[in-house]
Write an enzyme that holds these catalytic residues in place. Structure first.
Site, mmCIF file in Angstrom:
data_model
loop_
_atom_site.group_PDB
_atom_site.id
_atom_site.type_symbol
_atom_site.label_atom_id
_atom_site.label_comp_id
_atom_site.label_asym_id
_atom_site.label_seq_id
_atom_site.Cartn_x
_atom_site.Cartn_y
_atom_site.Cartn_z
ATOM 1 N N TYR A 169 -12.716 2.816 0.444
ATOM 2 C CA TYR A 169 -11.978 2.760 1.712
ATOM 3 C C TYR A 169 -12.796 3.346 2.856
ATOM 4 O O TYR A 169 -12.751 2.842 3.982
ATOM 5 C CB TYR A 169 -10.635 3.483 1.578
ATOM 6 C CG TYR A 169 -9.482 2.533 1.371
ATOM 7 C CD1 TYR A 169 -8.549 2.313 2.368
ATOM 8 C CD2 TYR A 169 -9.344 1.825 0.174
ATOM 9 C CE1 TYR A 169 -7.497 1.430 2.194
ATOM 10 C CE2 TYR A 169 -8.308 0.940 -0.014
ATOM 11 C CZ TYR A 169 -7.382 0.741 1.003
ATOM 12 O OH TYR A 169 -6.355 -0.150 0.820
ATOM 13 N N GLU A 186 -9.473 -2.718 -6.569
ATOM 14 C CA GLU A 186 -9.474 -2.676 -5.104
ATOM 15 C C GLU A 186 -9.640 -4.087 -4.539
ATOM 16 O O GLU A 186 -8.935 -4.489 -3.612
ATOM 17 C CB GLU A 186 -10.605 -1.772 -4.589
ATOM 18 C CG GLU A 186 -10.375 -0.283 -4.774
ATOM 19 C CD GLU A 186 -9.337 0.270 -3.819
ATOM 20 O OE1 GLU A 186 -9.034 -0.375 -2.801
ATOM 21 O OE2 GLU A 186 -8.818 1.364 -4.096
ATOM 22 N N CYS A 220 -10.783 4.555 -4.613
ATOM 23 C CA CYS A 220 -9.814 4.505 -3.514
ATOM 24 C C CYS A 220 -10.258 5.381 -2.350
ATOM 25 O O CYS A 220 -9.985 5.067 -1.198
ATOM 26 C CB CYS A 220 -8.432 4.927 -3.992
ATOM 27 S SG CYS A 220 -7.161 4.652 -2.743
ATOM 28 N N ASP A 244 0.821 -1.202 0.000
ATOM 29 C CA ASP A 244 0.000 0.000 0.000
ATOM 30 C C ASP A 244 0.858 1.255 0.000
ATOM 31 O O ASP A 244 0.488 2.282 -0.576
ATOM 32 C CB ASP A 244 -0.937 -0.009 1.212
ATOM 33 C CG ASP A 244 -2.174 0.845 1.009
ATOM 34 O OD1 ASP A 244 -2.705 0.871 -0.118
ATOM 35 O OD2 ASP A 244 -2.629 1.478 1.981
ATOM 36 N N TYR A 267 -9.431 5.342 8.397
ATOM 37 C CA TYR A 267 -10.395 5.335 7.292
ATOM 38 C C TYR A 267 -11.837 5.504 7.745
ATOM 39 O O TYR A 267 -12.729 5.708 6.909
ATOM 40 C CB TYR A 267 -10.196 4.069 6.458
ATOM 41 C CG TYR A 267 -8.849 4.079 5.793
ATOM 42 C CD1 TYR A 267 -8.552 5.023 4.813
ATOM 43 C CD2 TYR A 267 -7.832 3.202 6.188
ATOM 44 C CE1 TYR A 267 -7.301 5.081 4.236
ATOM 45 C CE2 TYR A 267 -6.580 3.254 5.604
ATOM 46 C CZ TYR A 267 -6.321 4.200 4.631
ATOM 47 O OH TYR A 267 -5.072 4.259 4.062
#
Length: 216
Positions: free
Chosen positions: A135, A201, A131, A44, A159
């Site tokens: 998330y 994802e 993204c 990541d 998040y």
């Protein structure tokens, strides 16, 4: 119905598949093997650098100073806030990996950079939106059900935070604004870019759980 609501409807099955992934289920319960999380965090961090570049490209392609600043702020937040999260775990777990990008990470970052650079501005914006949006939804879902004393609580809190949610809301609003002025064919391409990034994802999390390596 807002255009982004249509986007989400198109990926609802992908989102549910993401929630069901062993990586996210075990992260929520706090039982995810540390080596799998370490692999994910390192990949990541590699992803984040190119995600920031894609956001910067979209900023440079924006027609107004306001939108330029929005995307550059997104890029700055991604690098400063999320990198701090990564570096915190890298230090905490003493991660010293020098591994190359996994196939899924390479696929995703190349798609984002190519779309932001070589496809339409509208497609680029739709391509980076998952993204942000996925998330947030995953973070909120896990936050609501996370086991107490979860070793990955810092990730969950980042998040599920109000600050991150505000950035997501802005990215969604920009996408709706751009779509409002786009042609029907451009909107179709936006849907395709959004679906592709959403699938990537899923691939990214699945790949982290399997600690995917290049073969042969």
């Amino acid at each position: 119905m807002q255009f982004t609501q249509t986007l989400w409807t198109n990926i609802e099955n992908i989102y549910q598949a993401i929630l069901a992934l062993p990586f996210n289920q075990e992260l929520m319960s706090g039982t995810l093997a540390r080596e799998k999380f370490e692999f994910y965090i390192y990949q990541d961090s590699l992803y984040l650098a190119d995600f920031g570049r894609a956001l910067g490209v979209l900023g440079s392609r924006s027609a107004t100073a306001e939108r330029m600043l929005d995307f550059w702020q997104f890029a700055q937040n991604a690098i400063v806030v999320e990198r701090a999260l990564h570096e915190g775990y890298i230090k905490k777990f003493n991660i010293t990996s020098q591994a190359k990008r996994s196939p899924a990470c390479s696929f995703y970052t190349n798609f984002l950079l190519a779309t932001a650079t070589h496809r339409s501005y509208e497609e680029g914006i739709a391509g980076v939106l998952p993204c942000f949006w996925i998330y947030r939804e995953v973070g909120n879902h896990i936050y609501a059900q996370a086991a107490p004393n979860n070793p990955y609580q810092d990730w969950i809190d980042t998040y599920a935070s109000e600050e991150f949610s505000q950035a997501v809301d802005k990215a969604i609003a920009i996408t709706d604004e751009v779509a409002e002025h786009a042609s029907p064919s451009a909107r179709e391409l936006m849907v395709e870019a959004f679906i592709t990034s959403s699938r990537l994802e899923w691939m990214f999390w699945d790949s982290a759980y399997r600690m995917e390596q290049w073969q042969p």
